[in-house]
Design a protein around this motif. Structure first.
Motif, PDB file in Angstrom:
ATOM      1  N   GLU A 194      11.743  38.147 -58.880  1.00  0.00           N
ATOM      2  CA  GLU A 194      11.422  38.183 -57.212  1.00  0.00           C
ATOM      3  C   GLU A 194      10.428  36.981 -57.034  1.00  0.00           C
ATOM      4  N   GLY A 195       9.265  36.932 -57.880  1.00  0.00           N
ATOM      5  CA  GLY A 195       8.404  35.876 -57.399  1.00  0.00           C
ATOM      6  C   GLY A 195       7.572  36.504 -56.150  1.00  0.00           C
ATOM      7  N   LYS A 196       6.775  35.593 -55.837  1.00  0.00           N
ATOM      8  CA  LYS A 196       5.734  36.164 -54.604  1.00  0.00           C
ATOM      9  C   LYS A 196       5.940  34.772 -53.570  1.00  0.00           C
ATOM     10  N   ARG A 197       5.871  35.309 -52.345  1.00  0.00           N
ATOM     11  CA  ARG A 197       6.043  34.255 -51.134  1.00  0.00           C
ATOM     12  C   ARG A 197       4.426  33.908 -50.982  1.00  0.00           C
ATOM     13  N   CYS A 198       4.272  32.497 -50.904  1.00  0.00           N
ATOM     14  CA  CYS A 198       3.153  31.752 -50.765  1.00  0.00           C
ATOM     15  C   CYS A 198       3.048  31.113 -49.315  1.00  0.00           C
ATOM     16  N   GLU A 199       2.452  31.315 -48.295  1.00  0.00           N
ATOM     17  CA  GLU A 199       2.498  30.539 -47.091  1.00  0.00           C
ATOM     18  C   GLU A 199       1.456  29.520 -47.020  1.00  0.00           C
ATOM     19  N   HIS A 200       1.661  28.239 -46.498  1.00  0.00           N
ATOM     20  CA  HIS A 200       0.902  27.187 -46.488  1.00  0.00           C
ATOM     21  C   HIS A 200       0.775  26.696 -45.012  1.00  0.00           C
ATOM     22  N   PRO A 201      -0.300  26.611 -44.349  1.00  0.00           N
ATOM     23  CA  PRO A 201      -0.210  25.664 -43.152  1.00  0.00           C
ATOM     24  C   PRO A 201       0.338  24.094 -43.468  1.00  0.00           C
ATOM     25  N   LEU A 202       1.116  23.775 -42.795  1.00  0.00           N
ATOM     26  CA  LEU A 202       1.312  22.178 -43.142  1.00  0.00           C
ATOM     27  C   LEU A 202       0.141  21.280 -42.892  1.00  0.00           C
ATOM     28  N   ALA A 203      -0.904  21.728 -42.155  1.00  0.00           N
ATOM     29  CA  ALA A 203      -1.926  20.892 -42.009  1.00  0.00           C
ATOM     30  C   ALA A 203      -2.548  20.678 -43.394  1.00  0.00           C
ATOM     31  N   ALA A 204      -2.424  21.814 -44.203  1.00  0.00           N
ATOM     32  CA  ALA A 204      -3.275  21.981 -45.286  1.00  0.00           C
ATOM     33  C   ALA A 204      -2.600  21.018 -46.334  1.00  0.00           C
ATOM     34  N   LEU A 205      -1.205  21.055 -46.389  1.00  0.00           N
ATOM     35  CA  LEU A 205      -0.579  20.150 -47.273  1.00  0.00           C
ATOM     36  C   LEU A 205      -0.678  18.871 -47.011  1.00  0.00           C
ATOM     37  N   GLU A 206      -0.483  18.519 -45.599  1.00  0.00           N
ATOM     38  CA  GLU A 206      -0.804  17.155 -45.078  1.00  0.00           C
ATOM     39  C   GLU A 206      -2.050  16.618 -45.538  1.00  0.00           C
ATOM     40  N   GLU A 207      -3.376  17.409 -45.497  1.00  0.00           N
ATOM     41  CA  GLU A 207      -4.724  16.943 -45.911  1.00  0.00           C
ATOM     42  C   GLU A 207      -4.494  16.509 -47.556  1.00  0.00           C
ATOM     43  N   GLU A 208      -3.729  17.383 -48.285  1.00  0.00           N
ATOM     44  CA  GLU A 208      -3.655  17.059 -49.756  1.00  0.00           C
ATOM     45  C   GLU A 208      -2.782  15.936 -49.948  1.00  0.00           C
ATOM     46  N   ALA A 209      -1.840  15.649 -48.986  1.00  0.00           N
ATOM     47  CA  ALA A 209      -1.005  14.471 -49.260  1.00  0.00           C
ATOM     48  C   ALA A 209      -1.827  13.175 -49.146  1.00  0.00           C
ATOM     49  N   ASP A 210      -2.668  13.123 -48.063  1.00  0.00           N
ATOM     50  CA  ASP A 210      -3.374  12.011 -47.449  1.00  0.00           C
ATOM     51  C   ASP A 210      -4.454  11.819 -48.608  1.00  0.00           C
ATOM     52  N   ALA A 211      -5.053  12.783 -49.265  1.00  0.00           N
ATOM     53  CA  ALA A 211      -5.700  12.501 -50.515  1.00  0.00           C
ATOM     54  C   ALA A 211      -4.954  11.715 -51.785  1.00  0.00           C
ATOM     55  N   LEU A 212      -3.789  12.477 -51.962  1.00  0.00           N
ATOM     56  CA  LEU A 212      -2.993  12.068 -53.099  1.00  0.00           C
ATOM     57  C   LEU A 212      -2.647  10.531 -52.712  1.00  0.00           C
ATOM     58  N   ALA A 213      -2.467  10.342 -51.573  1.00  0.00           N
ATOM     59  CA  ALA A 213      -1.970   8.690 -51.240  1.00  0.00           C
ATOM     60  C   ALA A 213      -2.933   7.777 -51.424  1.00  0.00           C
ATOM     61  N   ALA A 214      -4.249   8.142 -51.187  1.00  0.00           N
ATOM     62  CA  ALA A 214      -5.479   7.251 -51.698  1.00  0.00           C
ATOM     63  C   ALA A 214      -5.720   7.319 -52.804  1.00  0.00           C
ATOM     64  N   LEU A 215      -5.336   8.481 -53.748  1.00  0.00           N
ATOM     65  CA  LEU A 215      -5.775   8.381 -55.194  1.00  0.00           C
ATOM     66  C   LEU A 215      -4.558   7.549 -55.924  1.00  0.00           C
ATOM     67  N   LEU A 216      -3.307   7.539 -55.442  1.00  0.00           N
ATOM     68  CA  LEU A 216      -2.357   6.931 -56.107  1.00  0.00           C
ATOM     69  C   LEU A 216      -1.987   5.398 -55.752  1.00  0.00           C
ATOM     70  N   SER A 217      -2.714   5.046 -54.712  1.00  0.00           N
ATOM     71  CA  SER A 217      -2.665   3.616 -54.341  1.00  0.00           C
ATOM     72  C   SER A 217      -3.820   2.712 -54.890  1.00  0.00           C
ATOM     73  N   GLY A 218      -4.569   3.293 -55.883  1.00  0.00           N
ATOM     74  CA  GLY A 218      -5.647   2.713 -56.385  1.00  0.00           C
ATOM     75  C   GLY A 218      -5.345   2.028 -57.771  1.00  0.00           C
ATOM     76  N   GLY A 219      -4.047   2.004 -57.914  1.00  0.00           N
ATOM     77  CA  GLY A 219      -3.808   1.019 -59.136  1.00  0.00           C
ATOM     78  C   GLY A 219      -3.776  -0.440 -59.019  1.00  0.00           C
ATOM     79  N   ALA A 220      -3.262  -0.952 -60.064  1.00  0.00           N
ATOM     80  CA  ALA A 220      -3.564  -2.484 -60.008  1.00  0.00           C
ATOM     81  C   ALA A 220      -1.956  -2.856 -59.185  1.00  0.00           C
ATOM     82  N   GLU A 221      -1.102  -2.004 -59.434  1.00  0.00           N
ATOM     83  CA  GLU A 221       0.319  -2.297 -58.675  1.00  0.00           C
ATOM     84  C   GLU A 221       0.484  -1.419 -57.421  1.00  0.00           C
TER      85      GLU A 221
END
Length: 409
Positions: A115-142
């Motif tokens: 069955e698992g458990k349903r976990c609801e997330h506001p899209l705004a919260a996911l987008e905030e994390e994606a923004d942070a990940l984009a900054a983190l993963l753009s910091g390499g040499a390539e």
């Protein structure tokens, strides 16, 4: 840079929908034949028996799963899913519904364990994390040039890293699930960002392949073993960014060294009661109870084991309790215990079985159980080693303990 709504990218919407439907179909048909066109269904493909293979009851369950995940009910047009019967038709319905409401998504915990458990997330919260990940993963040499994914897009890790993140990096997504780790390594180049999980990185190491310079990787769904993290750097990986989180919370923190603690994302507040809280810009307060023990030090945290009976098999969360209950339900089984194999034994589950009084001789029982396991459990939940005895293993204190793999049946 203006970022469009995620579902307006038809390719992204298709990956999320098709991965979700394929996963749900596999749950409905454990041990059955996989759906046609794995990982990429053409829009003209019928969902029924002459295409994906779903019957009328399957279609009802598939529509319900899609409605739950994308909150199609908020638009009032979710019933159109049962009127139209091709992949493209369902994508059209989803696109129209999301045009009316796209402010939340739901993901399920332990999606292959029952069955698992349903976990609801506001899209705004996911987008905030994606923004942070984009900054983190753009910091390499390539600078990132492609996202190469070996994870499904309908789980929260896949959605963040293969749907929201590529839009922010303005790069295409390549689905690498149909290629072996060693074969995929030969196709990588500088600027590629590989989205994977610990078992995939371990399989890449065992393949003996080397990586070209300038490739970055991510790992999530479970802490990556230190030897694996160091090993993939040894074969050429420029960076391995581990993200720790769950379906309930999304990402909690990240690190680049297996010896370092995870650095929390700045929006999380950790309570002494095992709960975490987060405040969104609109005033919404999110909170969740952690499923992992965390020890805090050096301004970060380190996972120290699950608080429940969930383990990782092939990058998928599997409930040992659910598998154990399933095995105990067989008429020839009196009781069962299930554990993850020790590292030297393998990476799958093993089970200890107390045969019922009416059980057939050992070899016949082994055959019956293995056939039944194959037919009724998804691959990550299937014990690959069965041991038998008159009582479940316990230690000198009378507590459940581990057992060696059986050398015979």
């Amino acid at each position: 840079m203006t970022i469009q709504r995620w579902w307006r990218n038809r390719e992204s919407l298709s990956r999320v929908v098709c991965d979700l439907l394929a996963g749900e179909f596999a749950r409905l048909r454990p041990g059955g034949s996989p759906p046609a066109h794995p990982h990429r269904w053409p829009e003209t493909l019928p969902l029924g028996p002459d295409g994906v293979g779903a019957d009328s009851l399957d279609l009802l369950q598939l529509a319900s799963a899609l409605n739950e995940a994308l909150h199609l009910h908020r638009s009032g047009i979710e019933d159109y899913l049962l009127v139209h019967r091709t992949v493209g038709d369902w994508l059209d319905v989803c696109e129209a519904a999301l045009g009316r409401f796209d402010g939340a998504l739901s993901f399920r915990t332990s999606g292959s364990t029952g069955e698992g458990k349903r976990c609801e997330h506001p899209l705004a919260a996911l987008e905030e994390e994606a923004d942070a990940l984009a900054a983190l993963l753009s910091g390499g040499a390539e600078a990132p040039r492609r996202v190469v994914s070996v994870v499904p897009a309908h789980h929260i890790y896949g959605f963040l890293f293969t749907v929201l993140l590529p839009d922010r990096l303005a790069v295409p997504v390549v689905d690498g699930r149909g290629t072996s780790p060693g074969g995929l390594a030969a196709q990588l180049g500088p600027g590629d960002l590989v989205i994977a999980h610990p078992d995939w990185w371990g399989a890449l190491l065992r393949s003996g392949a080397a990586l070209p310079g300038g490739v970055t990787g991510t790992s999530s769904t479970a802490p990556c073993p230190a030897d694996t993290a160091r090993g993939v750097r040894g074969i050429g990986l420029a960076r391995l960014v581990e993200v720790f989180g769950s379906s309930e919370t999304a990402g909690l923190g990240w690190r680049e060294s297996p010896d370092a603690p995870f650095r929390p994302f700045p929006w999380w507040r950790f309570g002494d009661d095992g709960r975490v809280t987060r405040h969104l810009a609109d005033g919404t307060v999110l909170s969740a109870t952690l499923q992992d023990r965390l020890s805090h030090d050096e301004g970060g945290f380190r996972p120290s084991g699950r608080l429940d009976t969930v383990v990782q098999v092939g990058g998928v969360n599997v409930s040992l309790a659910a598998v154990q209950a399933h095995l105990a339900g067989h008429p020839n089984v009196e009781a069962a215990a299930v554990r993850l194999m020790r590292p030297e034994e393998g990476t799958r589950l093993k089970a200890f079985i107390i045969p019922a009084r009416n059980a057939p001789p050992r070899e016949e029982l082994y055959r019956r159980l293995t056939d039944w396991i194959e037919a009724t459990l998804p691959a990550p939940q299937r014990p690959r080693a069965l041991a038998f005895g008159p009582a479940l293993p316990v230690n000198g204190m009378g507590k459940p303990c581990d057992w060696p793999l059986a050398t015979d049946r």
